[in-house]
Design an enzyme around this catalytic site. Sequence first.
Site, PDB file in Angstrom:
ATOM      1  N   GLU A  65       0.830  -1.208   0.000  1.00  0.00           N
ATOM      2  CA  GLU A  65       0.000   0.000   0.000  1.00  0.00           C
ATOM      3  C   GLU A  65       0.864   1.256   0.000  1.00  0.00           C
ATOM      4  O   GLU A  65       0.576   2.224  -0.712  1.00  0.00           O
ATOM      5  CB  GLU A  65      -0.926  -0.012   1.222  1.00  0.00           C
ATOM      6  CG  GLU A  65      -2.069  -1.021   1.105  1.00  0.00           C
ATOM      7  CD  GLU A  65      -2.868  -1.131   2.388  1.00  0.00           C
ATOM      8  OE1 GLU A  65      -2.342  -0.742   3.463  1.00  0.00           O
ATOM      9  OE2 GLU A  65      -4.024  -1.617   2.328  1.00  0.00           O
ATOM     10  N   CYS A  68       2.508   1.646  -3.484  1.00  0.00           N
ATOM     11  CA  CYS A  68       1.558   2.083  -4.503  1.00  0.00           C
ATOM     12  C   CYS A  68       1.330   3.589  -4.453  1.00  0.00           C
ATOM     13  O   CYS A  68       1.063   4.220  -5.484  1.00  0.00           O
ATOM     14  CB  CYS A  68       0.236   1.334  -4.346  1.00  0.00           C
ATOM     15  SG  CYS A  68       0.282  -0.362  -4.971  1.00  0.00           S
ATOM     16  N   CYS A 172      14.576  -1.691 -19.587  1.00  0.00           N
ATOM     17  CA  CYS A 172      13.959  -0.378 -19.739  1.00  0.00           C
ATOM     18  C   CYS A 172      14.619   0.515 -20.788  1.00  0.00           C
ATOM     19  O   CYS A 172      13.990   1.458 -21.264  1.00  0.00           O
ATOM     20  CB  CYS A 172      13.943   0.342 -18.386  1.00  0.00           C
ATOM     21  SG  CYS A 172      12.802  -0.396 -17.186  1.00  0.00           S
ATOM     22  N   PHE A 223       5.039  -1.672 -12.395  1.00  0.00           N
ATOM     23  CA  PHE A 223       5.133  -2.075 -13.800  1.00  0.00           C
ATOM     24  C   PHE A 223       3.780  -2.387 -14.418  1.00  0.00           C
ATOM     25  O   PHE A 223       2.870  -2.863 -13.753  1.00  0.00           O
ATOM     26  CB  PHE A 223       6.062  -3.277 -13.948  1.00  0.00           C
ATOM     27  CG  PHE A 223       7.520  -2.922 -13.838  1.00  0.00           C
ATOM     28  CD1 PHE A 223       8.234  -2.534 -14.955  1.00  0.00           C
ATOM     29  CD2 PHE A 223       8.160  -2.945 -12.618  1.00  0.00           C
ATOM     30  CE1 PHE A 223       9.570  -2.188 -14.859  1.00  0.00           C
ATOM     31  CE2 PHE A 223       9.497  -2.600 -12.499  1.00  0.00           C
ATOM     32  CZ  PHE A 223      10.208  -2.220 -13.628  1.00  0.00           C
ATOM     33  N   LEU A 275      16.938  -5.110  -7.656  1.00  0.00           N
ATOM     34  CA  LEU A 275      17.227  -3.715  -7.975  1.00  0.00           C
ATOM     35  C   LEU A 275      17.971  -3.093  -6.805  1.00  0.00           C
ATOM     36  O   LEU A 275      17.458  -3.052  -5.692  1.00  0.00           O
ATOM     37  CB  LEU A 275      15.920  -2.955  -8.223  1.00  0.00           C
ATOM     38  CG  LEU A 275      16.042  -1.538  -8.755  1.00  0.00           C
ATOM     39  CD1 LEU A 275      16.614  -1.537 -10.157  1.00  0.00           C
ATOM     40  CD2 LEU A 275      14.684  -0.850  -8.743  1.00  0.00           C
ATOM     41  N   HIS A 311      12.750   8.206 -19.940  1.00  0.00           N
ATOM     42  CA  HIS A 311      12.049   7.003 -19.488  1.00  0.00           C
ATOM     43  C   HIS A 311      11.793   7.109 -17.991  1.00  0.00           C
ATOM     44  O   HIS A 311      12.745   7.237 -17.204  1.00  0.00           O
ATOM     45  CB  HIS A 311      12.876   5.754 -19.779  1.00  0.00           C
ATOM     46  CG  HIS A 311      12.345   4.533 -19.086  1.00  0.00           C
ATOM     47  ND1 HIS A 311      11.236   3.854 -19.532  1.00  0.00           N
ATOM     48  CD2 HIS A 311      12.739   3.890 -17.957  1.00  0.00           C
ATOM     49  CE1 HIS A 311      10.981   2.839 -18.707  1.00  0.00           C
ATOM     50  NE2 HIS A 311      11.887   2.847 -17.750  1.00  0.00           N
ATOM     51  N   ASN A 344       5.473   1.932 -15.339  1.00  0.00           N
ATOM     52  CA  ASN A 344       6.707   1.663 -16.068  1.00  0.00           C
ATOM     53  C   ASN A 344       6.436   0.453 -16.964  1.00  0.00           C
ATOM     54  O   ASN A 344       6.264  -0.661 -16.479  1.00  0.00           O
ATOM     55  CB  ASN A 344       7.838   1.370 -15.078  1.00  0.00           C
ATOM     56  CG  ASN A 344       9.166   1.096 -15.776  1.00  0.00           C
ATOM     57  OD1 ASN A 344       9.207   0.771 -16.962  1.00  0.00           O
ATOM     58  ND2 ASN A 344      10.251   1.193 -15.028  1.00  0.00           N
TER      59      ASN A 344
END
Length: 390
Positions: A65, A68, A172, A223, A275, A311, A344
Site C-alpha cells: 500500500e 503504490c 527499460c 510495472f 534492484l 524514461h 513503467n
Amino acid sequence: MSKINTNGSSRRSSAPFKRLPTPGKATVLAIGKAFPRQLIPQECLVEGYIRDTKCEDVSIKEKLERLCKTTTVKTRYTVMSKEILDKYPELATEGTPTIKQRLDIANPAVVEMAMEASLACIKEWGRPVEDITHIVYVSSSEIRLPGGDLYLASQLGLRNDVSRVMLYFLGCYGGVTGLRVAKDIAENNPGSRVLLTTSETTILGFRPPNKARPYDLVGAALFGDGAAAVMVGANPLMDRESPFMELNYAVQQFLPGTQNVIDGCLSEEGINFKLGRDLPQKIEDNIEVFCKKLMAKAGLKEFNDLFWAVHPGGPAILNRLESNLKLENNKLECSRRALMDFGNVSSNTIFYVMDYMREELKKTKEMEEWGLALAFGPGITFEGILLRSL
C-alpha cells in the site's frame, strides 16, 4: 525556451513553425500504441494482488500500500487476468515450475499487442505495408525461436524479404536502443522505412510476495503491460509523410562495475529481478556528463533550453535528474504523465512519453527545437538520443 541556428547560436521564436528535416538524418514519421484489455486503477491493485496470490501477511499488504502511493502511478494495463489465474492457478503458487505456462501466455500476448500498435502506427504513417523495408523488434517478455519479429511480419503481411532485427532482454532502455538501431538502418539504407516495435508484459515476473524478494513488491506497484511502434525513415517524402522528430545523434554508455545493480535471472519459476537501492544515485552521479556529450553535437549549453523525453523508471529517478540538472518543474511533465497513466512499461514507455511530448510541442507558442530522449537499464546502461523537433 530557445532555438539553435545551424551555427549553434541561440535565438527565440514567438510562434511555432514547421522545420525541415536535415537531409540524410533519420526522422520519426508516426507513432502507435496498444494495451491489453484489463485496466487496473492503482487504488484497486493491493486488494486484487493480495487476493490473487492468497497472501495473508498483513505487513506485506501494508508495505505494498505504501509503495503504490509513492510510485505516483494511477492506472496500468495488464495481460494477467482472473481468467488466466483460473486456468493456471500454479502461477500464484510459490516454488512451482511455471516457465512453460508463462511463455504460453506471454508469447502470443506480446505479438498481439505489437500487431495492434504497429497497425495504429502504419495507419498514421499513411503508406502501404509493402513500403516497409526493415523491422526492429524489441521485447524482454518472450522467449522462442523463431521470434516475435517473424510472427509480426507475417501477420502484417510484409514482404518476405523484409530485413528483421530482434533485440531481446534489454529491459527499460530497449526502446531507445531500438531507436538508435532504426536510425542507423534508415541513414545507411537510402529509401528504407523501418518499423520499430516494442512489446512487454509482466507475466514472466508475476509471483506471490516473499519477504526474501522485496523487489517483487516494487514490481507489483510500478510495472504495467503494453506495446508501442514507430516508423523511422530518412529524407521523408513531404507530400506523403509527416515527420515530427529528427533523430540527430545517439550515444550508448555503460557504467563499469555496476552490472549487479539491476540483476535479472530467468528460472523455472519465471524471471526474478533485483534492484539496487543505489540505482537513482548512480544515475544522478553520471547523468550530467552523459547529457552534455549529446548536447555538444548541437552546440547546446543550457539544460532548460531543451525538451526532455526521459524514461520514467520511477519517481526517484525523475526527481534526482530534475534536481541534479536544475530543470524547470514542467520539463519532465510528459515523463511523469506517462508514469501516472501507464506505469513503467519497460521498453515501451519512452514512446508514450514521446507521444505526449509531440502534443505538448504542438501547443507551445515558443517551441524548443532540441531535446533529449533518455533511458536507463541493466548494465547500468545509459541510452540517449539528441532529438530535433520538426
